[in-house]
Every structure is written in structure tokens, then in C-alpha cells.
Design an enzyme around this catalytic site. Structure first.
Site, PDB file in Angstrom:
ATOM      1  CG  ASP A 145       5.783  -6.895  30.368  1.00  0.00           C
ATOM      2  OD1 ASP A 145       5.253  -6.487  29.333  1.00  0.00           O
ATOM      3  OD2 ASP A 145       6.600  -7.832  30.394  1.00  0.00           O
ATOM      4  CG  ASP A 351       4.594  -6.870  24.619  1.00  0.00           C
ATOM      5  OD1 ASP A 351       4.195  -7.123  25.770  1.00  0.00           O
ATOM      6  OD2 ASP A 351       5.792  -6.849  24.307  1.00  0.00           O
TER       7      ASP A 351
END
Length: 473
Positions: A145, A351
């Protein structure tokens, strides 16, 4: 009766949609595809030319967490598309809330207090890789992530289900690793935990060991000792004294993953800890569907001849996130009438953990209007979850879809891949895969669904992010 060839049928249908011709110039503004191409296969598939990434230095095979190629297997019922989108919106909400809280704290530190438990982002956890940890190494499947900094895995001892959730791989046992070492409370790394996790550090007085806490907005959490051990990304990429969280108490909606790799910009992230070897450069290609195993996560520089770079920006309120200068959007070769300042405040981040690209409402309305106009020949379907622009292609064989291009600083245009334009529930409900922010002060977010098949390169040393086409092949 004479029968028409598929080619003749295609030409006739194209003429009906474009009676004034469909030349090379106009063709570059559209995708012409069979409807069956939109529907992912149920079995694991390997795109042609994708295997050249495997078994190379610094390269990890990447898979969709819930797809048939996933190393996590298929235990229990995977979440529905609606549940995935609901989780994604929760992540977006937590990201927006955290950014606003930090912004207001910086704006006036005397009168504004950051909430005590603002929480780490809710993780959508779409993509997984397998790493090795310890000596001898234990193979562990983890998510990665770009919105997280702390690396952590579940660790023994786990007295029961109340302390560790079920995972696919055997839970890491630090007592069996000859290179495992707890980090002391007096270590500088211990003091860095607060900026990495957003929570105060705790010291286990009985052992003088630094304790980490990573609490997520959905009340999921991982807690345990902050430690060091040997990390093996591949057989030739081995790092000693890698700092990570060794979680003895973990609970939440993590599925069967063993833990998390944080690719943020904090000093404790994987990118920072491997900077000497890889120069703070990494890249990935997210596979075109959940049924494809052609994706990869690569550390270090590589071939970027076809990559166009846009400047990487830093926001002092959220220095761990990757901010880009988004300038506009085009549909069917026409740039939409959107004031560039629409994206300037508070900014746009890229993201890997957010699924759907979120836009300022005025920008989304402009995109939706232009897209609907270009798709006016097709039957609309009911709205679904976040999406209000859906189509029924169940009676179609071939469809013609306008291209969507995102414009970034540095003269960089990102052609959104076809499968990133739609979110497919079925042939009778294919939805425009963008959403509008509910508040004018919300961040714009470039989500992972629109990044599929792109070669996305993060060069932190040069403060730039690049995009190349056909990255997985």
C-alpha cells in the site's frame, strides 16, 4: 440469403454510429471492442508476454487478492462487488478525514487538536505479493500500500483467535529465526513510529522493547513488538536488520493475508529502508483483471523509455502521500471545460489502496456529461453503489467507447485503459468507474482501477512519477 462476414458487420455498425466516417484521427479517440472482452474469465490466465518479469532481481509477482490467481486460495465467500465498493468508500472517507484534521492542525496548532485515535487508512487490500522473512526464511503473502508506512506481519505466540486472525501461510514465529531482534525503547526507530502510524509509542517496561500500534478506522488493528529481521524480496534481494511490526495481537477485516508492506514516504517504509540498494525507485503494473497473473511490483530503476514523468509534489500536511498536479480531463479527444484550479486545492494523490478514482464534483459532472453524450446510442442501466452512469450491453456484440484521458503537469497525458473506464457488474450493468467527491474541500484521488495495465514508476530520488502503456506485457 447471403450471410455477412464479421468484418462487414463491424463496418456497418461503425457506419451507423459514425455516418460521416471513422478515419484514423477519430479512431484514436475511441475504443472499439467486443462486449465479451469486458467480462473477466473465471480461471487464472497469463497475458501474452508477461512472464519476462518473473525471477528477475527486485521483481515480485503481483496478484489480485480475490482472483483465481491469488496465492491466498479461496477460503470462504469473497466479498461482493458492492461490499468492495463500500470498503473502498470507507477508505476514501478516512483518507479525507485524516487529511482535513492534519490540515487544520497545521493551520492553527494553538486552537486545533488532532483526534487521539484518527486511525490509519481503512485498507481495501486489493493486491498481494509474497516475501520471505527470518532465517531460515518463512514465505508470507502480504498486501502492499502506497498510503501506508509501517510494515507488519502476524507473529507467534497467538494464544487463540482473539489475538490472531486466520491467515493462509503459517504465522511467523520469531523464536525460530536466528536473526530476529526486538527494537529497544531508546532506539531512534522507536521514536519514528509515531509519524509512521499516527499513534504514540509504548514501551514494554518488563523487556524495554518498543511496542507498535496500528489501529484502522474500521476498528481493525495490529499490535506487537517493533523488531528487526532479515527480509528476502527475492533470492537475490536480501536485507538484514529490516524494521517491521511483529504483531502478537491482530484483529479485523484482513482476510487471509500475513501482513502489510508500507510503500509510503516515511523513514520506516520499505522504500526508505531499501534506499541504498534501489535508490528510492519502485514501480508496478496492476493486472487488467482479477483473473490475470501478469502483474508485478518492482524495486529499483528499469526500462523507462516509454514512460512519461510528471512532477511528484509533497504536501506538508500529509508528507507520506504521493501528490500529483492534475490539470484536466479529456473525453473523445476534447478537453473538458474544467478550471485547473479545481484540482489544485487541496490536491490530487495517487494511491494504490483506493479502488475508484475520486474527482471534485464539478469535474465529475463534466466527465459524466461528456461520457453520456458519447454513449447516447446505448441503453442505460440502473445505478449501482457509487455509480450513477451505467449501461446495458447485454444485447450488444461490439461497442464503441470514448477514450478518457487524464492530464497532469509536465505535459503528461494518461490514457485510462479501457477496463479502467468501466466497473463491470455484468454485461447488463457496466458503469462509468469514476465518482464525485461529496465536499469541495476533499482530495482528488487517482485510484488503482484506473491504473490497471499501466507501468507506474515512482522515482522519489528525482521527485517524479511516470506512466507507460502496456506495462504488464
Amino acid at each position: 440469403m447471403a450471410t455477412h462476414s464479421p468484418l462487414l458487420f463491424f463496418l456497418l455498425s461503425t457506419y451507423l454510429l459514425f455516418p460521416f466516417g471513422f478515419g484514423a484521427e477519430s479512431e484514436s479517440y475511441f475504443h472499439v471492442i467486443k462486449v465479451t472482452f469486458l467480462l473477466p474469465p473465471l480461471r487464472c490466465s497469463t497475458p501474452k508476454g508477461s512472464n519476462h518479469h518473473e525471477n528477475k532481481k527486485g521483481v515480485l509477482k503481483l496478484d489480485h487478492r480475490y482472483g483465481p490467481c491469488s496465492p491466498l486460495g479461496h477460503h470462504g465467500k469473497p466479498p461482493t462487488l458492492g461490499e468492495i465498493l463500500s470498503q473502498d468508500q470507507s477508505r476514501v472517507n478516512s483518507l479525507q478525514s485524516r487529511f482535513k484534521a492534519q490540515f487544520h492542525q497545521v493551520e492553527d496548532t494553538k486552537t486545533t487538536t488532532l483526534p487521539a485515535h484518527l486511525g490509519t487508512l481503512v485498507e481495501t487490500f486489493n493486491y498481494v505479493v509474497t516475501i520471505g522473512l527470518g532465517t531460515p526464511k518463512s514465505d508470507l503473502t502480504v498486501v502492499f500500500d502506497t498510503g501506508s508506512n509501517l510494515n507488519w506481519v502476524q507473529c507467534q505466540p497467538c494464544a487463540g483467535a482473539s489475538q490472531c486472525y486466520p491467515q493462509q501461510d503459517p504465522i511467523f514465529d520469531p523464536s525460530k529465526s536466528s536473526t530476529y531482534l526486538n527494537i529497544s525503547c531508546s532506539s531512534q526507530d522507536c521514536s519514528l513510529l509515531r509519524s509512521a502510524t499516527g499513534h504514540s509509542t509504548i514501551c514494554d517496561a518488563s523487556t524495554s522493547t518498543c511496542v507498535y500500534t496500528s489501529i484502522y478506522v474500521d476498528n481493525s488493528f495490529s499490535m506487537g513488538y517493533f523488531a528487526r529481521d532479515t527480509l528476502a524480496l527475492t533470492t537475490s534481494d536480501v536485507f538484514t536488520n529490516f524494521a517491521f511490526g511483529c504483531g502478537q495481537s491482530n484483529k479485523g477485516l484482513f482476510g487471509r493475508i500475513a501482513g502489510l508492506l508500507g510503500l509510503g514516504r516515511n523513514a520506516l517504509s520499505l522504500i526508505s529502508q531499501t534506499a541504498k540498494e534501489y535508490g528510492r525507485v519502485f514501480s508496478y503494473c496492476l493486472p487488467p483483471t482479477s483473473s490475470s497473473n501478469g502483474g508485478y511490483l518492482k524495486f529499483g530503476s528499469g526500462d523507462t523509455t516509454s514512460v512519461k514523468f510528471t512532477p511528484l509534489l509533497t504536501d506538508p500536511n500529509s508528507p507520506s502521500f504521493y501528490f500529483l498536479q492534475m490539470l484536466g480531463i479529456s473525453v473523445r479527444g476534447q478537453q473538458l471545460n474544467i478550471d485547473p484550479s479545481t484540482f489544485a486545492s487541496p490536491g490530487t494523490i495517487i494511491d494504490s489502496g483506493t479502488v475508484i478514482t475520486q474527482l471534485p464534483m464539478s469535474a465529475y459532472v463534466a466527465l459524466r456529461s461528456a461520457f453520456r453524450e458519447s454513449m447516447s446510442n446505448y441503453t442505460m442501466a440502473p445505478a449501482f453503489s457509487l455509480f450513477d452512469t451505467c449501461y446495458d450491453f447485454s444485447q450488444q456484440d461490439i461497442i464503441i467507447v470514448p477514450k478518457v484521458v487524464l492530464h497532469f503537469g509536465g505535459n503528461v497525458d494518461v490514457d485510462v485503459p479501457l477496463l479502467g473506464i468501466f466497473f463491470i457488474r455484468s454485461a447488463s450493468q457496466a458503469c462509468l468507474a469514476f465518482a464525485g467527491n461529496s465536499d469541495a474541500s476533499d482530495l482528488a484521488i487517482f485510484g488503482n482501477h484506473q491504473q490497471q495495465t499501466l507501468q507506474v514508476v515512482y522515482d522519489l530520488a528525482s521527485d517524479k512519477v511516470g506512466f507507460g502503456v502496456a506495462g504488464c506485457t
